[in-house]
Motif scaffolding. Structure first.
Motif, PDB file in Angstrom:
ATOM      1  N   UNK A  49     -16.671  -5.664  19.284  1.00 53.99           N
ATOM      2  CA  UNK A  49     -16.869  -6.996  20.015  1.00 53.99           C
ATOM      3  C   UNK A  49     -17.126  -6.693  21.330  1.00 53.99           C
ATOM      4  N   UNK A  50     -18.175  -7.233  22.167  1.00 52.95           N
ATOM      5  CA  UNK A  50     -18.450  -6.900  23.614  1.00 52.95           C
ATOM      6  C   UNK A  50     -18.368  -8.062  24.187  1.00 52.95           C
ATOM      7  N   UNK A  51     -17.147  -8.580  24.788  1.00 51.61           N
ATOM      8  CA  UNK A  51     -16.682  -9.857  25.485  1.00 51.61           C
ATOM      9  C   UNK A  51     -16.916  -9.675  26.961  1.00 51.61           C
ATOM     10  N   UNK A  52     -17.664 -10.619  27.491  1.00 49.74           N
ATOM     11  CA  UNK A  52     -17.978 -10.815  28.956  1.00 49.74           C
ATOM     12  C   UNK A  52     -16.675 -11.394  29.513  1.00 49.74           C
ATOM     13  N   UNK A  53     -16.418 -10.625  30.554  1.00 50.94           N
ATOM     14  CA  UNK A  53     -15.056 -10.879  31.225  1.00 50.94           C
ATOM     15  C   UNK A  53     -15.335 -11.334  32.682  1.00 50.94           C
ATOM     16  N   UNK A  54     -16.367 -12.190  32.954  1.00 58.05           N
ATOM     17  CA  UNK A  54     -16.525 -12.586  34.329  1.00 58.05           C
ATOM     18  C   UNK A  54     -15.800 -14.211  34.372  1.00 58.05           C
ATOM     19  N   UNK A  55     -16.054 -14.529  35.588  1.00 53.85           N
ATOM     20  CA  UNK A  55     -15.119 -15.633  35.935  1.00 53.85           C
ATOM     21  C   UNK A  55     -15.372 -17.025  35.174  1.00 53.85           C
ATOM     22  N   UNK A  80     -14.884 -19.573  26.435  1.00 52.23           N
ATOM     23  CA  UNK A  80     -15.475 -18.783  25.182  1.00 52.23           C
ATOM     24  C   UNK A  80     -14.505 -17.845  24.790  1.00 52.23           C
ATOM     25  N   UNK A  81     -13.692 -17.048  25.682  1.00 52.26           N
ATOM     26  CA  UNK A  81     -12.891 -15.941  25.051  1.00 52.26           C
ATOM     27  C   UNK A  81     -11.834 -16.635  24.201  1.00 52.26           C
ATOM     28  N   UNK A  82     -11.347 -17.910  24.541  1.00 43.90           N
ATOM     29  CA  UNK A  82     -10.260 -18.697  23.717  1.00 43.90           C
ATOM     30  C   UNK A  82     -10.916 -18.941  22.501  1.00 43.90           C
ATOM     31  N   UNK A  83     -12.172 -19.457  22.278  1.00 40.35           N
ATOM     32  CA  UNK A  83     -12.938 -19.998  21.211  1.00 40.35           C
ATOM     33  C   UNK A  83     -13.054 -18.877  20.346  1.00 40.35           C
ATOM     34  N   UNK A  84     -13.490 -17.629  20.905  1.00 34.58           N
ATOM     35  CA  UNK A  84     -13.651 -16.194  19.862  1.00 34.58           C
ATOM     36  C   UNK A  84     -12.383 -15.989  19.415  1.00 34.58           C
ATOM     37  N   UNK A  85     -11.218 -15.905  20.196  1.00 28.54           N
ATOM     38  CA  UNK A  85      -9.967 -15.522  19.546  1.00 28.54           C
ATOM     39  C   UNK A  85      -9.592 -16.545  18.613  1.00 28.54           C
ATOM     40  N   UNK A  86      -9.719 -17.662  18.601  1.00 26.57           N
ATOM     41  CA  UNK A  86      -9.454 -18.590  17.583  1.00 26.57           C
ATOM     42  C   UNK A  86     -10.283 -18.560  16.388  1.00 26.57           C
ATOM     43  N   UNK A  87     -11.515 -18.250  16.400  1.00 25.09           N
ATOM     44  CA  UNK A  87     -12.184 -18.039  15.296  1.00 25.09           C
ATOM     45  C   UNK A  87     -11.854 -16.886  14.592  1.00 25.09           C
ATOM     46  N   UNK A  88     -11.428 -15.823  15.149  1.00 28.49           N
ATOM     47  CA  UNK A  88     -11.117 -14.531  14.377  1.00 28.49           C
ATOM     48  C   UNK A  88     -10.477 -14.583  13.084  1.00 28.49           C
ATOM     49  N   UNK A 116      -5.389  -8.854  29.657  1.00 31.10           N
ATOM     50  CA  UNK A 116      -5.582  -8.821  31.069  1.00 31.10           C
ATOM     51  C   UNK A 116      -4.466  -9.067  31.916  1.00 31.10           C
ATOM     52  N   UNK A 117      -3.436  -9.202  31.216  1.00 27.13           N
ATOM     53  CA  UNK A 117      -1.790  -9.313  32.124  1.00 27.13           C
ATOM     54  C   UNK A 117      -1.179  -8.119  32.063  1.00 27.13           C
ATOM     55  N   UNK A 118      -1.656  -6.941  31.362  1.00 25.05           N
ATOM     56  CA  UNK A 118      -0.980  -5.869  31.345  1.00 25.05           C
ATOM     57  C   UNK A 118      -0.261  -5.616  29.916  1.00 25.05           C
ATOM     58  N   UNK A 119      -0.344  -6.409  29.042  1.00 30.61           N
ATOM     59  CA  UNK A 119       0.602  -6.528  27.887  1.00 30.61           C
ATOM     60  C   UNK A 119      -0.135  -5.344  27.222  1.00 30.61           C
ATOM     61  N   UNK A 120       0.599  -4.512  26.541  1.00 25.54           N
ATOM     62  CA  UNK A 120      -0.045  -3.239  25.751  1.00 25.54           C
ATOM     63  C   UNK A 120       0.049  -3.926  24.128  1.00 25.54           C
ATOM     64  N   UNK A 121      -1.305  -3.913  23.835  1.00 23.81           N
ATOM     65  CA  UNK A 121      -1.635  -4.402  22.383  1.00 23.81           C
ATOM     66  C   UNK A 121      -1.104  -3.517  21.412  1.00 23.81           C
ATOM     67  N   UNK A 122      -0.754  -2.287  21.435  1.00 22.79           N
ATOM     68  CA  UNK A 122      -0.030  -1.732  20.527  1.00 22.79           C
ATOM     69  C   UNK A 122      -0.527  -1.151  19.273  1.00 22.79           C
ATOM     70  N   UNK A 125      -8.599 -10.445  24.975  1.00 25.41           N
ATOM     71  CA  UNK A 125      -8.201 -11.356  25.970  1.00 25.41           C
ATOM     72  C   UNK A 125      -8.480 -10.500  27.319  1.00 25.41           C
ATOM     73  N   UNK A 126      -9.835 -10.253  27.443  1.00 26.84           N
ATOM     74  CA  UNK A 126     -10.154  -9.157  28.783  1.00 26.84           C
ATOM     75  C   UNK A 126     -10.016  -9.825  30.085  1.00 26.84           C
ATOM     76  N   UNK A 127      -9.881 -11.097  30.123  1.00 28.24           N
ATOM     77  CA  UNK A 127      -9.539 -11.866  31.256  1.00 28.24           C
ATOM     78  C   UNK A 127     -10.912 -12.399  32.105  1.00 28.24           C
ATOM     79  N   UNK A 128     -10.763 -12.912  33.255  1.00 29.98           N
ATOM     80  CA  UNK A 128     -11.888 -13.563  33.763  1.00 29.98           C
ATOM     81  C   UNK A 128     -12.244 -12.985  35.254  1.00 29.98           C
ATOM     82  N   UNK A 129     -11.707 -11.804  35.482  1.00 28.86           N
ATOM     83  CA  UNK A 129     -11.767 -11.213  37.084  1.00 28.86           C
ATOM     84  C   UNK A 129     -12.837 -10.108  37.010  1.00 28.86           C
ATOM     85  N   UNK A 130     -13.461  -9.786  35.828  1.00 21.60           N
ATOM     86  CA  UNK A 130     -14.453  -8.831  35.710  1.00 21.60           C
ATOM     87  C   UNK A 130     -15.651  -9.141  36.806  1.00 21.60           C
TER      88      UNK A 130
END
Length: 407
Positions: free
Chosen positions: A114-120, A125-133, A218-224, A248-253
């Protein structure tokens, strides 16, 4: 091997998707954003004509045509060969005998990238992708014979030249995107950053390269992730929750998104070879499912903007990663589609504008997807990606049926 066609019951997991729009998280989705723009009828490369890494000839910016009713959220599907009925989940073609039938054999392994755009502009769209997974992977596991998975998420930048949000109080700092933002936060008065000791930040060169799998959200939570890898396997506890973390790659890319550089780097020998950041992710005896989502075009690589090369070269790189077997790759692109007939994104939309609505048309990315026999284009502006992924399962199913592992 004969292809089998499957009709999927989308309704069974429609409720899992978040109704999310395009552009900035503050802007609502357009009322017309109801469907996907084409999973069949792609142009730019005749299906089945490429079996090696040679690039297809012709216009590298040819765009796919659409089929079906976009308002319904699905696309039309070609009829199965004579004598082979169209199937619902769980039904087998007439005359088969179950697992002993060659049509039931399929592939055993799938590598999902999965290649996820992390721009502002990508929060919705990230929430939509995560909800569909969850519905997507549940349908994969219940439908396909493959039970051995690798699942990795990467962003569209290399962790450099990104924006950041940071606050520090009495030496305690919190910032995003973590952990790379901590390097800057700790350079000031920080003693700890997002729970990490500033003298022992979890950073390496892998945090500053294209195509490296995400270990933190993006918040620094380790995904384990299991086994200290940068990708999940089928044995990963809480698969859906872990995907939510890595996606959740964030939007500050970086605003200069390079999805194809990220994808080809993630599939290249440097990252996948011994000692590479993604060592072991890509396997010769697995089919590849490449999913990318972005609301901007991958522009020409001038002045550092956009991925190097042209769509045909990106195609060559992916096919080469699969040892010249073009049909061993399924490519799913959620992109701007206002340039396509029945496109969902509104014409003239600007994801970086004041209202944050819409997406840039992406003819180069559309052309890239259209070069694959197993290519599917969807609209990044769709309020629900579930129908797109339901259609994609059918394409993955066909690719599995036709795949012959080397050796």
């Amino acid at each position: 091997m004969m292809r089998r066609s499957v009709r999927f019951a989308v309704e069974s997991f429609l409720g899992l998707a978040v109704v999310a729009g395009c552009g900035d998280s503050g802007g609502p989705s357009p009322a017309t954003a109801t469907g996907i723009t084409g999973a069949t009828g792609l142009t730019g490369q005749a299906p089945g004509t490429t079996t090696g890494p040679d690039a297809p000839s012709g216009d590298s910016t040819a765009v796919p045509t659409t089929s079906g009713d976009a308002s319904a959220g699905t696309t039309t599907e070609s009829s199965p060969p004579d004598g082979l009925p169209k199937l619902d989940l769980g039904e087998q073609p007439e005359g088969t005998t179950g697992e002993s039938d060659p049509l039931a054999a399929g592939c055993e392994k799938i590598d999902f990238l999965f290649v996820v755009d992390n721009s502002g502009s990508m929060a919705d769209e990230q929430a939509n992708l995560i909800a569909s997974f969850p519905g997507f992977i549940d349908t994969i596991t219940s439908t396909l014979s493959a039970k051995d998975y690798h699942i990795m998420a990467v962003s569209t930048d290399n962790g450099m030249n990104t924006g950041l949000s940071s606050t520090c109080t009495n030496g305690t700092c919190n910032c995003t995107p973590a952990p790379v933002c901590c390097e800057n936060a700790c350079g000031g008065s920080g003693v700890t950053c997002n729970g990490f000791d500033c003298d022992d930040l979890p950073l390496s060169q892998c945090n500053y390269e294209y195509g490296t799998g995400k270990e933190f959200d993006a918040t620094g939570k380790h995904c384990m992730l299991a086994d200290m890898k940068r990708y999940m396997t089928e044995s990963q506890p809480n698969l859906a929750q872990t995907f939510e973390c890595i996606a959740n790659v964030g939007t500050y890319g970086s605003g200069d998104e390079k999805p194809m550089l990220a994808a080809t780097s993630a599939l290249g020998d440097v990252q996948n070879g011994a000692g590479g950041c993604d060592e072991g992710f890509l396997r010769d005896d697995a089919i590849l499912v490449l999913v990318f989502i972005t609301d901007e075009e991958d522009d020409l690589a001038d002045d550092g903007k956009g991925s190097p090369g042209e769509p045909a070269e990106w195609f060559q790189a992916v096919v080469a990663a699969k040892n010249g077997e073009e049909k061993a790759a399924v490519v799913l692109g959620l992109v701007g589609d206002s340039n396509l007939p029945m496109g969902t994104c509104p014409p003239g939309g600007d994801p970086n504008g004041g209202d944050g609505v819409g997406a840039d048309p992406a003819p180069r990315l559309q052309s890239f997807v259209g070069m694959f026999s197993n290519g599917v284009i969807g609209s990044v502006c769709a309020p629900d990606y579930t129908p797109f992924f339901a259609e994609a399962v059918s394409v993955i199913d066909t690719a599995c049926d036709e795949f012959e592992p080397p050796g």
